[in-house]
Design an enzyme around this catalytic site. Sequence first.
Site, mmCIF file in Angstrom:
data_model
loop_
_atom_site.group_PDB
_atom_site.id
_atom_site.type_symbol
_atom_site.label_atom_id
_atom_site.label_comp_id
_atom_site.label_asym_id
_atom_site.label_seq_id
_atom_site.Cartn_x
_atom_site.Cartn_y
_atom_site.Cartn_z
ATOM 1 N N GLY A 203 28.891 4.019 23.822
ATOM 2 C CA GLY A 203 29.446 3.657 25.687
ATOM 3 C C GLY A 203 28.579 4.484 26.128
ATOM 4 O O GLY A 203 27.815 5.358 25.947
ATOM 5 N N ASN A 204 29.224 4.693 27.740
ATOM 6 C CA ASN A 204 28.630 5.745 29.283
ATOM 7 C C ASN A 204 29.614 5.856 29.753
ATOM 8 O O ASN A 204 30.557 5.233 29.818
ATOM 9 C CB ASN A 204 27.323 4.522 29.652
ATOM 10 C CG ASN A 204 27.706 3.236 30.620
ATOM 11 O OD1 ASN A 204 28.697 3.330 31.136
ATOM 12 N ND2 ASN A 204 27.723 2.285 29.972
ATOM 13 N N ARG A 205 29.120 6.306 30.653
ATOM 14 C CA ARG A 205 29.941 7.100 32.096
ATOM 15 C C ARG A 205 30.811 6.299 32.822
ATOM 16 O O ARG A 205 30.963 6.672 33.730
ATOM 17 C CB ARG A 205 29.344 8.360 32.487
ATOM 18 C CG ARG A 205 29.314 9.419 31.031
ATOM 19 C CD ARG A 205 28.761 11.304 31.768
ATOM 20 N NE ARG A 205 28.197 11.973 31.220
ATOM 21 C CZ ARG A 205 28.929 12.818 30.318
ATOM 22 N NH1 ARG A 205 30.426 12.490 30.921
ATOM 23 N NH2 ARG A 205 28.014 13.548 29.817
ATOM 24 N N ALA A 270 27.453 -0.959 34.378
ATOM 25 C CA ALA A 270 26.473 -0.492 33.554
ATOM 26 C C ALA A 270 26.723 -0.705 31.556
ATOM 27 O O ALA A 270 27.217 -0.022 31.482
ATOM 28 C CB ALA A 270 27.106 1.381 33.174
#
Length: 394
Positions: A203-205, A270
């Site tokens: 995943g990402n932030r 994102a």
Amino acid sequence: MKNILLGITGSIAAYKAAYLVRLFVKNDYNVKVIMTESATEFISPLTLSTLSKNKVFVEFSENGEWHSHVELGLWADIFLIAPATANTISKMNNGIADNLLLTTYLSARCPVIIAPAMDLDMWQHASTQNNVKQLKDVDVDVISVSKGELASGLIGEGRMAEPEDILLYVEDKFTQNKTLLGKKILITAGPTHEKLDPVRFIGNRSTGKMGIALAEECLGRGAEVTIVLGPVSIPVPSKARIINVESAEQMANAVFDNMSEQNIFIMAAAVADYTPQSISDVKIKKSDDDLSLKLKRTIDIAKVLGRKKSQNQIMIGFALETDSELLNAKEKLAKKNFDMIVLNSLNDKGAGFGHDTNKVTIISSKDNKISNYELKSKKKVAKDILDELQVILS
Ligand code: CTP
């Protein structure tokens, strides 16, 4: 039907709230009332629940049931505090949250309007005037007090505006700035999670804050909003249609399935650029060796949409960069056929993922105009982005 959340505080003018509720109901608004403890000494909750046909909220909880200030704030299209005492105005300005009305104010995302009521000296006091000014600076609307005989017997400024004038003000607020009325807007927001096995993902932030702020501003300007939303843990506007997704592939499918009816796309998600080549059905067990993951490219949703969209469908993209920011953003603007790109640099303090603030540069493909903005709240950044969109639409 629009939802009005009416906050009533402890002033003698609280008796006018009954008439105000009746006016709103007669004009087809849904009304819910929150009162402070001291307001209940001036007017009975029973009167207001009877007139509003809804339960009146005073305490944080009742008979073991929690009254969610977050839910009340999300339900409201407008939060009107009338009458607003000097005490409540001061607490609002200082972020004090010692009753349900104030916690609701702090979590409300809709426009907030106050109709002050107090004695003339309290109104004129530098502290009150300072609090009012600072609340205006954070976009709280203040309905002017009127002049007349006050409960103290003194004559001067401090009377709460009449209910009819408050109704007119609120109606005006609802029709003001409805520049996106009739427009259908699809917003992608949040991160994507690319599954590795039943318990793990890549995943990402991204927290989804910027996309949600944009959705709220679009709703405020009258648009019909669909949010294709990756996994996030922040509240979402109840007026938007939400399509929850996890992976880039699911996000792509949701966007393409709903693309034909949209006027505007805002690609704020994102999206992962890579996903595991295969997903393990069982939990991947560790061994003594290192582990390599094989990743494959995901679909570039914006790029495909840029090719598929019709001439009159507008698409806004985002670019989060760490170097050669302007150059990279301009390249993306052209490559993905965006009409406008919002650049934020990870080198700017307070910009990018997780923060409540952002600092952006907006590049429009129409005239290659570059506009630099200061660091500000994501709510205000959303306003700037939509103001730039307005230029494209005009
Ligand atoms: N985007 C998208 N689908 C993807 C990747 C990105 O729709 N698979 C959108 C984002 O929502 C954003 C824009 O494209 O509006 C730019 O995304 P970004 O990841 O910064 O650009 P990339 O083209 O992936 O370039 P790079 O990773 O090389 O910076």
